[in-house]
Design an enzyme around this catalytic site. Structure first.
Site, PDB file in Angstrom:
ATOM      1  N   CYS A 151      -3.921 -13.016   2.471  1.00 37.98           N
ATOM      2  CA  CYS A 151      -4.374 -14.026   1.507  1.00 37.98           C
ATOM      3  C   CYS A 151      -3.136 -14.807   1.139  1.00 37.98           C
ATOM      4  O   CYS A 151      -2.284 -14.309   0.399  1.00 37.98           O
ATOM      5  CB  CYS A 151      -5.005 -13.380   0.280  1.00 37.98           C
ATOM      6  SG  CYS A 151      -5.486 -14.599  -0.981  1.00 37.98           S
TER       7      CYS A 151
ATOM      8  N   CYS B 119      -2.999 -15.581  -2.934  1.00 35.52           N
ATOM      9  CA  CYS B 119      -2.932 -14.527  -3.962  1.00 35.52           C
ATOM     10  C   CYS B 119      -3.064 -13.165  -3.292  1.00 35.52           C
ATOM     11  O   CYS B 119      -2.161 -12.751  -2.591  1.00 35.52           O
ATOM     12  CB  CYS B 119      -3.978 -14.750  -5.047  1.00 35.52           C
ATOM     13  SG  CYS B 119      -5.662 -14.935  -4.419  1.00 35.52           S
ATOM     14  N   SER B 120      -4.190 -12.483  -3.485  1.00 33.20           N
ATOM     15  CA  SER B 120      -4.325 -11.146  -2.882  1.00 33.20           C
ATOM     16  C   SER B 120      -5.789 -10.793  -2.644  1.00 33.20           C
ATOM     17  O   SER B 120      -6.186  -9.650  -2.838  1.00 33.20           O
ATOM     18  CB  SER B 120      -3.671 -10.098  -3.789  1.00 33.20           C
ATOM     19  OG  SER B 120      -4.253 -10.130  -5.094  1.00 33.20           O
ATOM     20  N   CYS B 121      -6.603 -11.757  -2.225  1.00 32.47           N
ATOM     21  CA  CYS B 121      -8.021 -11.499  -1.964  1.00 32.47           C
ATOM     22  C   CYS B 121      -8.148 -10.378  -0.927  1.00 32.47           C
ATOM     23  O   CYS B 121      -7.458 -10.381   0.095  1.00 32.47           O
ATOM     24  CB  CYS B 121      -8.696 -12.760  -1.457  1.00 32.47           C
ATOM     25  SG  CYS B 121      -8.740 -14.098  -2.670  1.00 32.47           S
TER      26      CYS B 121
END
Length: 240
Positions: A126, A129-131
């Site tokens: 991602c 961000c951190s999906c």
């Protein structure tokens, strides 16, 4: 003997109270403020939040491993997984609506299964961000959320995979899938040689979290992700 009292001795030696927690980050402050506001407005209760947090803290990559093992063993299930991944999840006991009964914006999205072939390898990141598909893979590892993984993988995927110990030959094309707020991905690796005749339970054991992200390949005898030493990256992401 000085005759100094304990009280006088304490006054003469400066002491500082130890902090209760490490320094709180801006993101943690924002999360606390948003959570308390949501509870105050009645969007959910403190008990709802406790139950939700405990549920996700106990999740791991086992659901995703079961999913892959069944896809390797059952051609009909594999076809369903590629066409309708959420429905396929239900067949192996993965419910994306848990624990609230209606899912969460960060998890209940379009899910896509990425099938590897001998000449095509997928890897997930991602870049913003951190999906991450937590119902399948559990909570994301720390390295998945770092700029040096997120920003570099989309530019130098072959080099970053080599830093994980995954060396792919030049005839294998690498496709980086960038998760976002609407889409989640999981890799369906190629079933490794030497597993003919294995049952689903045996296959599940060799499908690790890193295999499902795409930074490792399943291998007979390897049932856990390899601990790797931290080292300086080539082309590190800086000033983030």
């Amino acid at each position: 003997m000085s005759g100094m009292s304990n009280e006088e001795d304490e006054d003469a030696t400066p002491r500082h109270a130890a902090p209760m927690v490490e320094e709180v980050t801006d993101f943690e402050v924002l999360e606390i403020a948003l959570r308390e506001l949501a509870i105050e407005k009645g969007l959910f209760t403190a008990e709802d939040h406790r139950r939700y947090t405990e549920y996700f803290e106990q999740l791991g990559p086992a659901p995703g491993a079961r999913f892959v093992a069944k896809a390797w063993s059952d051609p009909d299930f594999k076809q369903l997984a590629l066409e309708d991944a959420i429905t396929a999840c239900h067949e192996v006991g993965i419910d994306w609506l848990k624990p609230t009964g209606f899912g969460t914006p960060s998890d209940f999205t379009a899910l896509h299964i990425l099938e590897d072939t001998p000449t095509l390898h997928h890897v997930i990141c991602c870049s913003l961000c951190s999906c991450y598909p937590r119902p399948l893979l559990g909570n994301s590892p720390e390295w998945y959320r770092t700029p040096n993984y997120r920003r570099r993988l989309v530019r130098w995927p072959r080099q970053v995979l080599a830093e994980f110990g995954l060396y792919l030959t030049e005839d294998v094309r690498i496709r980086v899938e960038d998760s976002n707020s609407k889409h989640r991905f999981m890799v369906l690796p190629v079933r490794p040689d030497g597993t003919q005749g294995w049952n689903e339970e045996q296959l599940t054991q060799i499908v690790t979290r890193d295999c499902l992200i795409g930074v490792a390949l399943p291998k007979p005898g390897r049932t856990a992700d390899v601990d790797r030493p931290v080292h300086a990256a080539v082309h590190p992401a800086q000033n983030y």
